[in-house]
Scaffold this motif. Structure first.
Motif, PDB file in Angstrom:
ATOM      1  N   ALA A  16     -14.366 -35.666 -12.656  1.00 30.25           N
ATOM      2  CA  ALA A  16     -15.375 -36.719 -12.604  1.00 30.25           C
ATOM      3  C   ALA A  16     -14.986 -37.856 -11.670  1.00 30.25           C
ATOM      4  CB  ALA A  16     -15.642 -37.265 -14.004  1.00 30.25           C
ATOM      5  N   ASP A  17     -13.687 -37.976 -11.346  1.00 32.00           N
ATOM      6  CA  ASP A  17     -13.226 -39.039 -10.461  1.00 32.00           C
ATOM      7  C   ASP A  17     -13.493 -38.723  -8.991  1.00 32.00           C
ATOM      8  OD1 ASP A  17     -11.376 -36.919 -10.812  1.00 32.00           O
ATOM      9  OD2 ASP A  17      -9.767 -38.161 -10.001  1.00 32.00           O
ATOM     10  N   GLU A  59     -26.150 -29.833 -15.420  1.00 30.48           N
ATOM     11  CA  GLU A  59     -25.198 -29.761 -14.318  1.00 30.48           C
ATOM     12  C   GLU A  59     -25.360 -30.973 -13.395  1.00 30.48           C
ATOM     13  OE1 GLU A  59     -25.142 -25.980 -12.254  1.00 30.48           O
ATOM     14  OE2 GLU A  59     -25.304 -24.875 -14.140  1.00 30.48           O
ATOM     15  N   VAL A  60     -26.590 -31.368 -13.136  1.00 33.98           N
ATOM     16  CA  VAL A  60     -26.858 -32.537 -12.292  1.00 33.98           C
ATOM     17  C   VAL A  60     -26.362 -33.805 -12.980  1.00 33.98           C
ATOM     18  CG1 VAL A  60     -28.664 -33.963 -11.242  1.00 33.98           C
ATOM     19  CG2 VAL A  60     -28.786 -31.464 -11.084  1.00 33.98           C
ATOM     20  N   LEU A  61     -26.651 -33.937 -14.266  1.00 35.22           N
ATOM     21  CA  LEU A  61     -26.196 -35.128 -14.995  1.00 35.22           C
ATOM     22  C   LEU A  61     -24.673 -35.234 -14.960  1.00 35.22           C
ATOM     23  CD1 LEU A  61     -28.667 -35.158 -18.011  1.00 35.22           C
ATOM     24  CD2 LEU A  61     -28.676 -36.655 -15.996  1.00 35.22           C
ATOM     25  N   ALA A  62     -23.971 -34.122 -15.108  1.00 36.26           N
ATOM     26  CA  ALA A  62     -22.507 -34.142 -15.003  1.00 36.26           C
ATOM     27  C   ALA A  62     -22.086 -34.584 -13.603  1.00 36.26           C
ATOM     28  CB  ALA A  62     -21.932 -32.773 -15.346  1.00 36.26           C
ATOM     29  N   LEU A  63     -22.792 -34.121 -12.592  1.00 33.16           N
ATOM     30  CA  LEU A  63     -22.469 -34.458 -11.206  1.00 33.16           C
ATOM     31  C   LEU A  63     -22.613 -35.955 -10.925  1.00 33.16           C
ATOM     32  CD1 LEU A  63     -21.747 -33.165  -8.431  1.00 33.16           C
ATOM     33  CD2 LEU A  63     -24.209 -33.039  -8.005  1.00 33.16           C
ATOM     34  N   ILE A  64     -23.605 -36.601 -11.538  1.00 30.18           N
ATOM     35  CA  ILE A  64     -23.816 -38.035 -11.277  1.00 30.18           C
ATOM     36  C   ILE A  64     -23.026 -38.926 -12.237  1.00 30.18           C
ATOM     37  CG2 ILE A  64     -26.092 -37.678 -10.249  1.00 30.18           C
ATOM     38  CD1 ILE A  64     -27.287 -38.868 -12.888  1.00 30.18           C
ATOM     39  N   GLY A  65     -22.279 -38.308 -13.153  1.00 30.90           N
ATOM     40  CA  GLY A  65     -21.465 -39.087 -14.081  1.00 30.90           C
ATOM     41  C   GLY A  65     -22.135 -39.387 -15.401  1.00 30.90           C
ATOM     42  N   ALA A  66     -23.221 -38.691 -15.707  1.00 29.75           N
ATOM     43  CA  ALA A  66     -23.962 -38.918 -16.951  1.00 29.75           C
ATOM     44  C   ALA A  66     -23.924 -37.682 -17.848  1.00 29.75           C
ATOM     45  CB  ALA A  66     -25.407 -39.310 -16.638  1.00 29.75           C
ATOM     46  N   GLY A  67     -22.823 -36.947 -17.804  1.00 25.18           N
ATOM     47  CA  GLY A  67     -22.676 -35.736 -18.615  1.00 25.18           C
ATOM     48  C   GLY A  67     -22.247 -36.039 -20.034  1.00 25.18           C
ATOM     49  N   THR A  68     -21.752 -35.020 -20.712  1.00 27.02           N
ATOM     50  CA  THR A  68     -21.422 -35.158 -22.139  1.00 27.02           C
ATOM     51  C   THR A  68     -20.329 -36.187 -22.401  1.00 27.02           C
ATOM     52  OG1 THR A  68     -19.926 -33.264 -21.989  1.00 27.02           O
ATOM     53  CG2 THR A  68     -22.181 -32.822 -22.727  1.00 27.02           C
ATOM     54  N   PRO A 148     -24.134 -49.151 -12.782  1.00 29.70           N
ATOM     55  CA  PRO A 148     -24.038 -49.158 -11.313  1.00 29.70           C
ATOM     56  C   PRO A 148     -23.496 -47.871 -10.684  1.00 29.70           C
ATOM     57  CG  PRO A 148     -23.278 -51.250 -12.200  1.00 29.70           C
ATOM     58  CD  PRO A 148     -23.522 -50.338 -13.381  1.00 29.70           C
ATOM     59  N   LEU A 149     -22.463 -47.247 -11.266  1.00 22.73           N
ATOM     60  CA  LEU A 149     -21.915 -46.024 -10.671  1.00 22.73           C
ATOM     61  C   LEU A 149     -22.956 -44.909 -10.653  1.00 22.73           C
ATOM     62  CD1 LEU A 149     -19.599 -44.333  -9.485  1.00 22.73           C
ATOM     63  CD2 LEU A 149     -18.964 -43.759 -11.831  1.00 22.73           C
ATOM     64  N   ILE A 150     -23.655 -44.731 -11.754  1.00 22.40           N
ATOM     65  CA  ILE A 150     -24.684 -43.679 -11.810  1.00 22.40           C
ATOM     66  C   ILE A 150     -25.835 -44.032 -10.877  1.00 22.40           C
ATOM     67  CG2 ILE A 150     -26.378 -42.543 -13.309  1.00 22.40           C
ATOM     68  CD1 ILE A 150     -24.263 -42.799 -15.571  1.00 22.40           C
ATOM     69  N   ALA A 151     -26.232 -45.285 -10.835  1.00 21.99           N
ATOM     70  CA  ALA A 151     -27.304 -45.715  -9.920  1.00 21.99           C
ATOM     71  C   ALA A 151     -26.918 -45.449  -8.465  1.00 21.99           C
ATOM     72  CB  ALA A 151     -27.620 -47.192 -10.147  1.00 21.99           C
ATOM     73  N   ALA A 152     -25.663 -45.689  -8.121  1.00 20.89           N
ATOM     74  CA  ALA A 152     -25.195 -45.432  -6.751  1.00 20.89           C
ATOM     75  C   ALA A 152     -25.257 -43.948  -6.426  1.00 20.89           C
ATOM     76  CB  ALA A 152     -23.774 -45.965  -6.571  1.00 20.89           C
ATOM     77  N   ARG A 153     -24.871 -43.119  -7.383  1.00 18.51           N
ATOM     78  CA  ARG A 153     -24.929 -41.663  -7.159  1.00 18.51           C
ATOM     79  C   ARG A 153     -26.377 -41.183  -7.060  1.00 18.51           C
ATOM     80  NH1 ARG A 153     -19.771 -39.637 -10.799  1.00 18.51           N
ATOM     81  NH2 ARG A 153     -18.205 -40.379  -9.315  1.00 18.51           N
ATOM     82  N   LEU A 154     -27.257 -41.770  -7.854  1.00 14.96           N
ATOM     83  CA  LEU A 154     -28.682 -41.429  -7.742  1.00 14.96           C
ATOM     84  C   LEU A 154     -29.219 -41.825  -6.368  1.00 14.96           C
ATOM     85  CD1 LEU A 154     -29.951 -42.411 -11.302  1.00 14.96           C
ATOM     86  CD2 LEU A 154     -29.858 -40.105 -10.326  1.00 14.96           C
TER      87      LEU A 154
END
Length: 168
Positions: A16-17, A59-68, A148-154
């Motif tokens: 995730a890093d 899979e997408v949510l995990a990629l953007i940092g919003a996974g489990t 902010p991190l997830i928003a940046a990835r989006l």
């Protein structure tokens, strides 16, 4: 070799890093239509098209940092608010499928995306799904701003997906 959806999710969480790469569109791992999902008409029951689309979205949510891991740590998640599904072709037990994911738009609390489900071997499209999802504070049970991190990835994903034609 990655053997299953859960194994891929664990690999994504372990890394995730790392800065994700946003292909346009995102293409899921190969999934299989399970025999228990077949209805009395001999093809995939409509409910399980949603399961396949949902697994690709995971899979997408995990990629953007919003996974489990994010859900467990932050007690925030994306909840589906609305969907529109088109069933185009029947899938049978054992069929291999892949889903694509195209981010159409997002704001502080919402995701609007489009998925397509393809037969992985023959290449034909089996179904499409348009989704509106809300970023939710699970403890408050209400929509909440995306961090902010997830928003940046989006933002990165949307820039990548902006070159794709907009679905009808």
């Amino acid at each position: 070799m990655i053997r299953c959806h859960t194994e891929l999710m664990n690999i994504m969480l372990d890394h995730a890093d790392l800065k994700p790469v946003f292909f346009a569109p995102f293409v899921s791992t190969v999934m299989r239509v399970e025999p228990d999902w077949i209805d009395y008409n001999g093809h995939l029951n409509m409910a399980f098209y949603n399961v396949l689309f949902d697994r690709a979205a995971d899979e997408v949510l995990a990629l953007i940092g919003a996974g489990t891991d994010y859900v467990d740590r932050q007690r925030h998640s994306y909840y589906t608010a609305e969907t529109h599904v088109r069933y185009l072709r029947e899938l049978k037990a054992g069929d291999a499928v892949r889903a694509t994911f195209q981010l159409l738009d997002y704001d502080a609390k919402r995701l609007h995306y489009f998925e397509q489900l393809f037969h992985a071997d023959a290449g034909w499209m089996a179904a499409t799904m348009e989704v509106m999802a809300l970023h939710v504070d699970m403890d408050a049970a209400r929509a909440a701003p995306t961090p902010p991190l997830i928003a940046a990835r989006l933002a990165e994903m949307k820039a990548s997906h902006a070159m794709l034609p907009r679905p009808e």
